[in-house]
Design a protein around this motif. Structure first.
Motif, PDB file in Angstrom:
ATOM      1  N   HIS A  68       0.827  -1.213   0.000  1.00 20.31           N
ATOM      2  CA  HIS A  68       0.000   0.000   0.000  1.00 20.31           C
ATOM      3  C   HIS A  68       0.853   1.251   0.000  1.00 20.31           C
ATOM      4  O   HIS A  68       2.069   1.197   0.034  1.00 20.31           O
ATOM      5  CB  HIS A  68      -1.005  -0.013   1.157  1.00 20.31           C
ATOM      6  N   VAL A  94      -8.641   7.975  -0.651  1.00 12.04           N
ATOM      7  CA  VAL A  94      -8.274   6.825  -1.475  1.00 12.04           C
ATOM      8  C   VAL A  94      -7.073   6.155  -0.809  1.00 12.04           C
ATOM      9  O   VAL A  94      -6.122   6.829  -0.423  1.00 12.04           O
ATOM     10  CB  VAL A  94      -7.884   7.250  -2.905  1.00 12.04           C
ATOM     11  N   GLY A 118      -4.146   3.682  -1.499  1.00 11.77           N
ATOM     12  CA  GLY A 118      -3.442   3.007  -2.583  1.00 11.77           C
ATOM     13  C   GLY A 118      -3.187   1.560  -2.227  1.00 11.77           C
ATOM     14  O   GLY A 118      -2.664   1.265  -1.158  1.00 11.77           O
ATOM     15  N   ARG A 119      -3.588   0.655  -3.096  1.00 15.60           N
ATOM     16  CA  ARG A 119      -3.392  -0.767  -2.815  1.00 15.60           C
ATOM     17  C   ARG A 119      -2.939  -1.439  -4.096  1.00 15.60           C
ATOM     18  O   ARG A 119      -3.540  -1.224  -5.162  1.00 15.60           O
ATOM     19  CB  ARG A 119      -4.718  -1.369  -2.339  1.00 15.60           C
ATOM     20  N   TYR A 120      -1.870  -2.212  -4.012  1.00 12.26           N
ATOM     21  CA  TYR A 120      -1.295  -2.880  -5.174  1.00 12.26           C
ATOM     22  C   TYR A 120      -1.020  -4.338  -4.836  1.00 12.26           C
ATOM     23  O   TYR A 120      -0.530  -4.635  -3.744  1.00 12.26           O
ATOM     24  CB  TYR A 120       0.032  -2.221  -5.557  1.00 12.26           C
ATOM     25  N   HIS A 127      -3.485  -2.837  -9.629  1.00 12.46           N
ATOM     26  CA  HIS A 127      -4.012  -1.725  -8.813  1.00 12.46           C
ATOM     27  C   HIS A 127      -5.307  -2.240  -8.201  1.00 12.46           C
ATOM     28  O   HIS A 127      -6.122  -2.819  -8.920  1.00 12.46           O
ATOM     29  CB  HIS A 127      -4.442  -0.515  -9.651  1.00 12.46           C
ATOM     30  N   HIS A 143      -7.203  -0.136  -5.570  1.00 14.51           N
ATOM     31  CA  HIS A 143      -7.313   0.926  -4.558  1.00 14.51           C
ATOM     32  C   HIS A 143      -8.678   0.939  -3.881  1.00 14.51           C
ATOM     33  O   HIS A 143      -9.698   0.663  -4.496  1.00 14.51           O
ATOM     34  CB  HIS A 143      -7.071   2.297  -5.198  1.00 14.51           C
ATOM     35  N   THR A 152      -5.932   3.265 -10.764  1.00 12.18           N
ATOM     36  CA  THR A 152      -5.576   4.678 -10.615  1.00 12.18           C
ATOM     37  C   THR A 152      -6.300   5.558 -11.636  1.00 12.18           C
ATOM     38  O   THR A 152      -6.843   6.607 -11.296  1.00 12.18           O
ATOM     39  CB  THR A 152      -4.055   4.850 -10.771  1.00 12.18           C
TER      40      THR A 152
END
Lengths: 81, 356, 398
Positions: free
Chosen positions: C55, C68, C70-72, C84, C86, C134
């Motif tokens: 993240h 938001v 961020g999550r990967y 991605h 998110h 994204t």
């Protein structure tokens, strides 16, 4: 101080710390206010305008939020590159 | 493709536009409520108006299809109004009594579980787990599912001395704040993290990382431009990993869960309390974590058999004493049960009076 | 057609009576590539007993620094559709009331731009949209904000306030929790969207000490409704409770922490001067007992989960404050609390931890609240005491 000039000072401040230290919004306001003699509130206003325009961006890492110079990727994604 | 005009800083829509007319009319003027069944209640206003609530279980993780299914039901019986509770149950709000029984029948036909109101187990507060979190050391949704399959009767029918609030947190960050629950599962690490020095050098601020450790186990390692960890001081909390991800705390063979008991939020009868360790560790055992489920059920059943009416788990334990609790629940007492962190000295017994 | 994964372990979690999250993911996975790869990656986690998410980085839409997450995936080659993934937090309406029209509209947007998976709701209270790319973020925000919805908080910022059901459907509430929550959320919009704090700051509003929203355990600033008048008694309803089988002595009188209730088998009496307002008797005899007199809230501070130096419950700062619109006094008080914290805290230090480190005096003096016995469980035990010159002038020379 002229607002554009202040924004340039903020940007220069950000470049100085890039890759060295994660800067919180407050660090930028304090640091630039000390360097330039304008109030922290004025720095904050200018900083916000820069963020709204995509010249700077908020980021998150290491368990905390910070302000950064945007990457090419970010600018492209926001249609600003 | 053109997008609609974005707006900023508007906040959420104002709540009043989502309230059923009977609520709007009687807002702040409710007189009393009665529980009609474990899954339904009626609120009566000073005006005499009534609103019926039917509560159903939810896994919290919902597909848009299921949300639309809830909407179909609410359109049919509730004039298009529904709400969610602070424990993620779904509540159908019925203004017309003649629609109550048909609603309950349809929910039953659809296989939805009604319950959770009053002295029962309600929906389980939980976190993301392996479904979506970077710091998870178990899967929260999976544990909740296994637990509630076993305890479903306590949601739908079987009464307990008082309500029992369950929670699952998939790491000690506790996004679900399980630390004041009657019975909660919290996942934890048990091994000292492994440091990727090259990445630490490039990705992390050394002073921030050193300062992140609550037990002062971390110090700078100037030769490597990295940090080192004094192993005997590390309690595996993982705060360093949050601040500096190359300090890898995950260890599939070492990660597992603890069970804590006796916490509460409300001030009723006794002050709010923290939950305390009952079982310090179980290995992760997906997909059904049988030992963890059995341990929670054990605590619940010992509580149900021994507590007085209206006593919460923590109040029952306070009355009988922790030494009695461990004996009744047949839980071995270990070094892991004795605190050696921040507030340890307040937890030692400073009296010669206790039960054999 | 989205990829279909073999999921023998997760299939086990479709069995049993309780609603299954695996069924939910599969419903979405039948028509959505992201949800399909989410399912595949989760099955792998169940096999290997570890998560595969990273993240950080992306935090929002242009101008915002939160809302938001961020999550990967750390396995983007194996599960490219969650490279991605998110999270988008949408600020929920007070009390989590919805119309089906609003919910359907949200579902349509999310099916178009995201995984079709949600949490109703997240731990802090937001509606959580799980998983998008994204390049979809600006579109999601435009679609939601143009319809009157905004993002919630994340990062080092004011987090989305939340509240109990309050006056909408509860006879016990002492304050307008839904309105206070809404007004506080509006008051702190800038701080919610643009992270400038040392760490997170949460506000929760509960109408009474039953605290259905866990304000006392989960909010830096806990607002809990209370009252100052006597408990009114309807003796006919007391008789009804007895008739229906309630053991009033055991269940009510003996369980009162103030020991201020008596019952002679006919009439219930309360010595209101000794009442702690714990809510036990009122909640068990809701038809017979109700609070009266002046209403307001107790303000408590500091609760949090264990990270970093141990979990805390909130403690009393202001025993009683009136809560009437436009809530100026409350807003100013919270602003002062935050100002003191923002000026003094280290990064990732919550306000409760800072008060422990710097002492209650510094905090109370800054916010202008007097020391009061209601703020402590018991007074200082060891005679190691700080004195300031002014203390002698103001107190001890008198």
């Amino acid at each position: 101080m002229d607002k554009e000039e202040l924004k340039n000072k903020i940007y220069a401040f950000m470049e100085k710390y890039k890759g060295k230290k994660k800067l919180k919004e407050k660090d930028v306001c304090k640091g630039v206010a000390e360097e330039t003699g304008v109030t922290q509130d004025e720095v904050k206003k200018a900083l916000r305008e820069m963020i709204d325009a995509g010249r700077l961006m908020y980021s998150y890492g290491g368990g905390a939020s910070s302000v950064e110079i945007p990457s090419e990727e970010y600018l492209k994604e926001k249609g600003l590159a | 493709m053109s997008l609609p005009q974005r707006r900023t800083d508007i906040g959420p829509p104002k709540y009043d536009q989502f309230l059923p007319p009977v609520i709007k009319k009687n807002y702040g003027q409710w007189k009393y409520h009665e529980r009609l069944s474990p899954g339904s209640m009626v609120h009566v206003a000073e005006s005499g108006d009534k609103i019926w609530t039917v509560r159903v279980a939810s896994p919290r993780l919902l597909s848009t299809d299921t949300i639309r299914e809830f909407c179909d039901i609410a359109d049919k019986y509730c004039d298009g109004y529904l709400r969610f509770t602070s424990r993620n149950n779904v509540e159908f709000l019925v203004s017309d009594e003649s629609k109550l029984a048909p609603l309950q029948n349809e929910l039953k036909e659809r296989g939805m579980l009604m319950g959770g109101i009053g002295p029962h187990v309600s929906n389980v507060i939980h976190t993301q787990g392996w479904v979506h979190c970077h710091s998870a050391c178990t899967d929260a949704s999976g544990l909740v599912k296994c637990l509630m399959d076993e305890l479903a009767e306590y949601f739908t029918t079987k009464e307990l001395p008082n309500k029992v609030r369950l929670a699952v947190a998939c790491c000690v960050n506790m996004c679900g704040a399980v630390h004041c629950s009657d019975i909660a599962i919290v996942a934890l690490h048990t091994k000292v993290p492994v440091i990727d020095h090259d990445k630490v050098k490039n990705m992390c601020e050394i002073p921030t990382t050193v300062a992140s450790c609550p037990t002062s186990a971390i110090s700078p390692d100037p030769a490597k431009k990295s940090i080192k960890i004094k192993e005997e001081k590390c309690m595996y909390c993982g705060n360093c990993f949050t601040v500096c991800p190359p300090i890898e705390i995950h260890n599939p063979e070492g990660d597992g869960v603890a069970i804590v008991v006796g916490g509460k939020i409300g001030s009723l009868r006794s002050d709010p309390k923290f939950s305390k360790i009952a079982y310090p560790f179980f290995y992760n055992d997906p997909p059904r974590w049988p030992k963890v489920v059995a341990a929670v059920k054990n605590i619940l059943e010992v509580y149900a058999a021994n507590a007085k009416k209206h006593e919460r788990v923590g109040e029952w334990i306070d009355r009988i004493g922790w030494e009695r609790f461990f004996k009744l629940a047949n839980i071995p007492f270990t070094f892991q049960h004795i605190d050696d962190f921040t507030f340890a000295r307040e937890t030692f017994r400073t009296s010669a009076a206790f039960k054999w | 057609m989205p990829k279909k994964y073999e999921t023998p372990l997760l299939d086990e979690l479709e069995k049993g009576p309780y609603p299954s999250f695996v069924k939910e993911i599969k419903k979405a996975a039948a028509k959505n590539d992201m949800a399909a790869d989410e399912l595949g990656q989760l099955e792998k986690s169940y096999r290997t007993k570890r998560g595969y998410w990273k993240h950080g980085g992306i935090v929002g839409v242009l101008g915002y620094g939160g809302g938001v997450i961020g999550r990967y995936s750390s396995l983007p080659d194996e599960f490219p559709n969650v490279a991605h993934f998110h999270t988008v937090r949408i600020n929920q309406p007070s009390g989590w009331f919805y119309t089906t029209a609003a919910l359907r509209e949200m579902c349509d947007i999310w099916d178009k731009y995201g995984s079709g998976l949600t949490n109703m709701h997240g731990s802090t209270g937001d509606m959580i949209l799980l998983g998008t790319r994204t390049e979809n973020l600006e579109a999601v925000f435009a679609e939601f904000s143009s319809r009157g919805w905004d993002l919630g908080g994340s990062g080092s910022a004011m987090r989305t306030p939340s509240c109990c059901v309050g006056p909408a459907r509860c006879e016990w509430t002492n304050i307008n929790t839904l309105d206070i929550c809404y007004e506080m959320t509006q008051e702190f919009q800038d701080e919610l969207h643009r992270p400038a704090y040392p760490y997170k700051f949460k506000i929760k509003v509960a109408g009474c000490a039953v605290d259905c929203v866990a304000a006392i355990a989960r909010a830096d600033c806990s607002i809990i409704g209370t009252w100052r008048g006597p408990i009114l008694i309807d003796q006919d309803e007391v008789k009804n409770y007895a008739k229906k089988g309630m053991n009033i002595k055991a269940e009510i009188v003996d369980m009162c922490p103030g020991q201020c209730i008596s019952y002679d088998g006919n009439e219930l009496k309360i010595d209101n001067s000794e009442c702690k307002r714990c809510m036990h008797c009122i909640s068990k005899m809701t038809k017979a007992l109700k609070p009266s007199g002046e209403r307001g809230a107790t303000i408590l501070i500091g609760s949090k989960a264990p990270i970093v130096v141990g979990s805390l419950l909130s403690w009393v700062i202001v025993p009683f404050i009136k809560c009437e619109p436009p809530y100026d006094e409350l807003k100013q008080l919270i602003r002062k609390m935050i100002e003191w914290w923002d000026d003094n805290a280290k990064p990732r230090e919550r306000i409760g931890e800072l008060i422990e480190a710097k002492g209650m005096r510094s905090f109370l003096e800054h916010i202008g609240v007097d020391p009061q016995a209601a703020q402590v469980k018991f007074p200082r035990k060891d005679p190691f005491i700080f004195f300031k010159d002014e203390d002698f002038e103001k107190v001890y020379k008198k």
